[in-house]
Design a protein around this motif. Structure first.
Motif, PDB file in Angstrom:
ATOM      1  N   GLU A 425       0.833  -1.202   0.000  1.00  0.00           N
ATOM      2  CA  GLU A 425       0.000   0.000   0.000  1.00  0.00           C
ATOM      3  C   GLU A 425       0.869   1.253   0.000  1.00  0.00           C
ATOM      4  O   GLU A 425       0.632   2.217  -0.727  1.00  0.00           O
ATOM      5  CB  GLU A 425      -0.908  -0.012   1.234  1.00  0.00           C
ATOM      6  CG  GLU A 425      -1.927   1.114   1.243  1.00  0.00           C
ATOM      7  CD  GLU A 425      -2.584   1.265   2.614  1.00  0.00           C
ATOM      8  OE1 GLU A 425      -2.523   0.303   3.410  1.00  0.00           O
ATOM      9  OE2 GLU A 425      -3.131   2.352   2.875  1.00  0.00           O
ATOM     10  N   HIS A 426       1.944   1.235   0.845  1.00  0.00           N
ATOM     11  CA  HIS A 426       2.821   2.405   0.899  1.00  0.00           C
ATOM     12  C   HIS A 426       3.579   2.579  -0.395  1.00  0.00           C
ATOM     13  O   HIS A 426       3.765   3.701  -0.878  1.00  0.00           O
ATOM     14  CB  HIS A 426       3.797   2.270   2.063  1.00  0.00           C
ATOM     15  CG  HIS A 426       4.617   3.501   2.273  1.00  0.00           C
ATOM     16  ND1 HIS A 426       5.844   3.688   1.676  1.00  0.00           N
ATOM     17  CD2 HIS A 426       4.375   4.651   2.982  1.00  0.00           C
ATOM     18  CE1 HIS A 426       6.333   4.866   2.021  1.00  0.00           C
ATOM     19  NE2 HIS A 426       5.441   5.476   2.817  1.00  0.00           N
ATOM     20  N   LYS A 427       3.963   1.440  -1.022  1.00  0.00           N
ATOM     21  CA  LYS A 427       4.726   1.538  -2.258  1.00  0.00           C
ATOM     22  C   LYS A 427       3.851   2.168  -3.345  1.00  0.00           C
ATOM     23  O   LYS A 427       4.320   2.989  -4.143  1.00  0.00           O
ATOM     24  CB  LYS A 427       5.174   0.139  -2.687  1.00  0.00           C
ATOM     25  CG  LYS A 427       6.194   0.148  -3.804  1.00  0.00           C
ATOM     26  CD  LYS A 427       6.694  -1.260  -4.066  1.00  0.00           C
ATOM     27  CE  LYS A 427       7.816  -1.190  -5.095  1.00  0.00           C
ATOM     28  NZ  LYS A 427       8.262  -2.523  -5.470  1.00  0.00           N
ATOM     29  N   ALA A 428       2.559   1.812  -3.348  1.00  0.00           N
ATOM     30  CA  ALA A 428       1.662   2.315  -4.357  1.00  0.00           C
ATOM     31  C   ALA A 428       1.409   3.818  -4.168  1.00  0.00           C
ATOM     32  O   ALA A 428       1.383   4.574  -5.142  1.00  0.00           O
ATOM     33  CB  ALA A 428       0.343   1.540  -4.316  1.00  0.00           C
ATOM     34  N   ALA A 429       1.263   4.246  -2.934  1.00  0.00           N
ATOM     35  CA  ALA A 429       0.961   5.664  -2.722  1.00  0.00           C
ATOM     36  C   ALA A 429       1.645   6.170  -1.477  1.00  0.00           C
ATOM     37  O   ALA A 429       1.070   6.169  -0.383  1.00  0.00           O
ATOM     38  CB  ALA A 429      -0.558   5.852  -2.590  1.00  0.00           C
ATOM     39  N   PRO A 430       2.944   6.574  -1.575  1.00  0.00           N
ATOM     40  CA  PRO A 430       3.664   7.005  -0.372  1.00  0.00           C
ATOM     41  C   PRO A 430       3.010   8.203   0.297  1.00  0.00           C
ATOM     42  O   PRO A 430       3.117   8.341   1.517  1.00  0.00           O
ATOM     43  CB  PRO A 430       5.045   7.370  -0.911  1.00  0.00           C
ATOM     44  CG  PRO A 430       5.170   6.676  -2.203  1.00  0.00           C
ATOM     45  CD  PRO A 430       3.806   6.591  -2.781  1.00  0.00           C
ATOM     46  N   ARG A 491      11.090  10.463  -6.636  1.00  0.00           N
ATOM     47  CA  ARG A 491      10.971  10.847  -5.242  1.00  0.00           C
ATOM     48  C   ARG A 491      10.154   9.803  -4.456  1.00  0.00           C
ATOM     49  O   ARG A 491      10.455   9.494  -3.313  1.00  0.00           O
ATOM     50  CB  ARG A 491      10.296  12.217  -5.153  1.00  0.00           C
ATOM     51  CG  ARG A 491      10.358  12.802  -3.766  1.00  0.00           C
ATOM     52  CD  ARG A 491       9.775  14.180  -3.740  1.00  0.00           C
ATOM     53  NE  ARG A 491      10.634  15.132  -4.432  1.00  0.00           N
ATOM     54  CZ  ARG A 491      10.391  16.438  -4.454  1.00  0.00           C
ATOM     55  NH1 ARG A 491       9.329  16.924  -3.843  1.00  0.00           N
ATOM     56  NH2 ARG A 491      11.180  17.265  -5.100  1.00  0.00           N
ATOM     57  N   ASP A 492       9.144   9.204  -5.103  1.00  0.00           N
ATOM     58  CA  ASP A 492       8.315   8.212  -4.429  1.00  0.00           C
ATOM     59  C   ASP A 492       9.136   6.985  -4.054  1.00  0.00           C
ATOM     60  O   ASP A 492       8.959   6.412  -2.959  1.00  0.00           O
ATOM     61  CB  ASP A 492       7.145   7.785  -5.321  1.00  0.00           C
ATOM     62  CG  ASP A 492       6.029   8.824  -5.302  1.00  0.00           C
ATOM     63  OD1 ASP A 492       6.215   9.828  -4.567  1.00  0.00           O
ATOM     64  OD2 ASP A 492       5.019   8.625  -5.973  1.00  0.00           O
ATOM     65  N   GLU A 493      10.038   6.587  -4.938  1.00  0.00           N
ATOM     66  CA  GLU A 493      10.914   5.443  -4.609  1.00  0.00           C
ATOM     67  C   GLU A 493      11.720   5.747  -3.355  1.00  0.00           C
ATOM     68  O   GLU A 493      11.870   4.909  -2.454  1.00  0.00           O
ATOM     69  CB  GLU A 493      11.871   5.160  -5.768  1.00  0.00           C
ATOM     70  CG  GLU A 493      11.338   4.215  -6.820  1.00  0.00           C
ATOM     71  CD  GLU A 493      12.339   4.041  -7.955  1.00  0.00           C
ATOM     72  OE1 GLU A 493      13.563   4.064  -7.662  1.00  0.00           O
ATOM     73  OE2 GLU A 493      11.906   3.904  -9.101  1.00  0.00           O
TER      74      GLU A 493
END
Lengths: 509, 308
Positions: A425-430, A491-493
């Motif tokens: 879930e966090h990986k999909a939408a940090p 940035r999300d990565e």
């Protein structure tokens, strides 16, 4: 939601539970003193409750209380007892008195003498003989008994300075036997089987073995016991006893400070022997006769069992042991020879399990409990950031302790929330929106402390920014350190990488 | 001093030596004063009585008419006494040594526990067999033989002979066997022995059994002249103890010499007219106190210093 973890509260720094008196703080404190001495009657100690600052007063040495309760109960109960039990109480008082004096010899003087009953018996014979054959009135028998005790004690004391402990003990076992044999050889006593009968006594002839006579004997035996305890107290806790205590701890040092401990030992031995002689005269009067049974080895062994069960060297031990043995020996008379076996079994059990008899059981139990406690404390390794009880006393800000405990419980709960789904879930939408669980975890991470907090470094030309993760030092002027050499393109990565690092830290804590 | 007196003295010395050496050996090897030695004596006496009454009729019919019947009977009784004594030694080992030998204050506590065992055993015997004195099956009758021109009663000869043999075997075992070596190592230096791999527990067991066996043998030999009774152990215990003291606790040769001295003293005191049999104990005590005042650790009590 998972089940909440029950908090474990270790009791930290609580005072030992004890009854205290709360005196009136406005009035002066008057402590009575023993007339003629500077000693106080009871060992009261004053102080303040550190938390409430209330004035309080506690009895530092509660033994007088127990003595008073125990002996008071005996004195109150005795007149109500039936005749047989009253006789048991009389025997208890007499033997307890002998044992208390004997304790003085073994404990205070440190002379392991087993000739007690020999001294008692010889004095009893001498006193009875002066009364019956020389017509000395009975009040003087006490004097005769004490004198004979003194002389016999002096004779016994002669080799005690030269021969050491165990050797002396074994030699003195034989003294009673010698006395028995010698008296049985006296021709004048042969017709009465070597006993002396019809001894004058403080009990009138027609009261003997009647109820009033028994009550009188109990009263006198009780007074005798009190006198023996008083003697013990005066010798053991005053000058002579203190000198001998110093000698017990270190003979050479005691001698260097000018204590003549050999002389002190001898004095205690002589005083005790005279006292035993006094008891001997009393013994002859109590039963109005005296026979060779006083010297029997079995009697000596029973007396020895008494002080061993109670604990050698302490007055309370002598009395407790006497109570146990006398009750088994005299009150359970239906059991026959089994009673002696029972006494021996008690003796073996007490010796195998306790270090110094029943009187010392409380100290031994406390030592054992403290040992178990410290073993448990040493074995408790699962600290988890929480404060250990022994550290807690050194942290002045007690909120710190509460916070660490809260933090630990919080972490335990959050760990249970971390699942593969949550990471996905966090990986999909940090940046959200987040589920309740993820929001809780992130909230915890956000209010982490500044040292070692992770940050993202944006680097490179504006059209091709790259991101690396670093950790802040938390100290002004000290640069952050690079955590690893991985480079992230978006940035999300990088956000997710920081999240994973923190989850890792959480799970490892 | 006439020759019969010497034999009598030797007879007494032999029995005392058996008791005293047992006590002395135990003290020197494991540091325990065995007050239950008298109980071992009494138990062995009764054990022999029971076994002897059960077995001896069979032996008699089996070896009927043999010249050596007396010797066989004595051997059977001795074996019974030694066996029962050794077994009782094992009981003492289990009760008084094993639980507390490594705890604080072992010397005094061991003494107390063995004293309690003594008390319990005497009462149990009293309860079981009653207070009546009982005679052990006699082996020899009251005949005499003449050795080197000295008239010796059969039982005296047997006592002296058997004691010499038993003590010889025990001392040789101590001197030459592996176990004996371990025991002597433990006597000299308990810690050093433990450091070189000698288990105190394993070594104490045979010592207990052997000393118990000695008491058993003494019981059988003495019971040829004295009856078996529950309290029979008290006197041998006291005598053995004071002889062990006189010899110096822990010294086997010292105990042997002391036994010889005391036995002789007892025999001589008995015949001196103005002292007589009744003053024996007094004279013995006076003698021992005198010796202990001159030499506080007994005749050859050197070992005690090292144990301290």
């Amino acid at each position: 939601m998972t089940d909440p973890i029950a908090p474990v509260f270790h009791r930290v720094g609580n005072r030992r539970h004890e009854y205290v008196l709360v005196p009136d703080g406005k009035r002066d404190w008057h402590r009575g003193r023993v007339p003629g001495l500077s000693r106080h009657w009871l060992m009261w100690r004053g102080g303040y409750n550190p938390k409430t600052l209330q004035r309080e007063r506690r009895m530092a040495d509660k033994r007088p209380l127990w003595w008073f309760l125990g002996l008071g109960a005996l004195a109150c109960a005795a007149p109500l007892l039936p005749d047989t039990l009253l006789q048991v109480a009389v025997v208890f008082c007499v033997f307890a008195a002998i044992n208390v004096i004997w304790t003085l010899i073994i404990g205070a003087a440190g002379i392991l003498s087993l000739a007690t009953m020999a001294v008692v018996g010889l004095s009893a014979y001498a006193a009875a003989a002066t009364n019956v054959f020389l017509g000395v009135p009975w009040p003087l028998m006490f004097l005769v008994g004490a004198l004979v005790g003194l002389v016999v004690g002096g004779l016994l004391a002669l080799p005690s300075t030269r021969i050491d402990g165990l050797y002396y003990a074994l030699l003195t076992i034989g003294v009673a036997e010698i006395c028995r044999v010698s008296i049985s050889q006296i021709r004048a006593l042969a017709p009465q089987n070597s006993s002396i009968n019809n001894v004058g006594s403080f009990i009138p002839q027609d009261w003997y073995l009647q109820r009033p006579g028994l009550l009188l004997s109990f009263a006198s035996a009780f007074v005798l016991l009190l006198a023996a305890l008083f003697l013990f107290r005066t010798i053991n806790s005053e000058r002579l006893g203190l000198q001998l205590q110093a000698a017990r701890e270190d003979e050479d040092f005691a001698e260097a400070t000018g204590i003549d401990y050999r002389r002190a030992r001898l004095n205690v031995f002589l005083i005790s022997s005279a006292a035993l002689g006094f008891v001997g005269a009393y013994y002859a009067m109590l039963y109005r006769s005296i026979s060779l049974n006083v010297f029997s080895l079995d009697q000596l062994l029973l007396m020895f069992a008494m002080i061993v069960i109670g604990g050698m060297g302490r007055a309370e031990g002598a009395v407790i042991g006497t109570a146990i043995v006398v009750v088994i020996d005299r009150a359970l008379i239906d059991l026959g020879p089994l009673r002696i076996i029972l006494i021996a079994a008690v003796m073996i059990a007490v010796t195998l399990t306790t270090h110094a008899g029943l009187a010392d059981v409380r100290t031994q139990f406390r030592g054992w409990r403290n040992r178990i406690k410290s073993e448990r404390r040493a074995a408790r390794t699962r600290k988890g950031g929480e404060v250990m009880p022994e550290e807690a006393t050194e942290i002045s800000d007690k909120q710190e302790i509460a916070y660490r405990r809260f933090d630990r419980r919080l972490r335990d709960r959050l760990k249970a929330l971390i699942t593969p789904d949550l990471l996905e879930e966090h990986k999909a939408a940090p940046l959200g929106p987040h589920s309740d669980a993820l929001a809780r975890v992130l909230n915890y991470f956000r209010r982490g402390e500044m040292p070692d907090k992770y940050a993202i470094l944006q680097d490179g030309p504006p059209e091709a920014w790259t991101y690396t993760v670093m950790a802040l030092s938390g100290e002004p002027g000290k640069p952050p350190r690079v955590v690893d050499d991985r480079v992230y393109q978006t940035r999300d990565e990088a956000y997710h990488a920081v999240f994973l690092l923190r989850v890792n830290d959480l799970l490892e804590s | 001093m006439d020759a019969a007196l010497i034999v009598y003295a030797l007879n007494l010395s032999a029995i005392y030596a058996l008791m005293a050496i047992g006590i002395s050996l135990l003290w020197s090897s494991i540091g325990m004063l065995n007050m239950a030695h008298g109980a071992t004596f009494a138990v062995a006496g009764y054990g022999t009585l029971v076994i002897g009454n059960a077995v001896l009729p069979g032996i008699d019919s089996l070896f009927h008419g043999w010249a050596a019947l007396g010797v066989i009977r004595l051997a059977v009784l001795l074996a019974a006494g030694v066996g029962v004594g050794a077994l009782f030694g094992l009981v003492i080992y289990l009760l008084a040594f094993l639980p507390i030998h490594d705890k604080a204050n072992f010397a005094v506590r061991g003494m107390i526990v063995t004293l309690a065992i003594n008390l319990a055993t005497v009462q149990t015997l009293l309860w079981w067999f009653g207070p009546r004195q009982q005679a052990l099956p006699s082996v020899f009758g009251f005949g005499r033989l003449t050795l080197l021109g000295i008239p010796v009663r059969y039982d005296q000869a047997a006592t002296i002979g058997a004691t010499a043999v038993l003590l010889g075997v025990a001392l040789a075992w101590l001197r030459y066997s592996r176990k004996g070596l371990e025991i002597r190592a433990m006597m000299q230096n308990p810690e050093g022995a433990a450091l070189s791999g000698i288990s105190v527990r394993r070594t104490a067991l045979p010592v207990m059994a052997v000393t118990g066996a000695m008491a058993g043998a003494a019981a059988v030999l003495l019971s040829q002249t004295v009856y078996v009774s529950p309290g029979a152990g008290a006197m041998p215990l006291i005598k053995g103890m004071i002889i062990a003291l006189l010899g110096g606790l822990g010294s086997v040769p010292g105990a042997a010499v002391a036994a010889l001295l005391i036995g002789t003293l007892e025999a001589v005191t008995g015949v001196i007219p103005f002292l007589g049999q009744r003053m024996v104990l007094l004279v013995q005590f006076g003698f021992i106190i005198l010796v202990l005042i001159v030499r506080p650790r007994g005749i050859s009590g050197l070992l005690d210093e090292t144990r301290k």
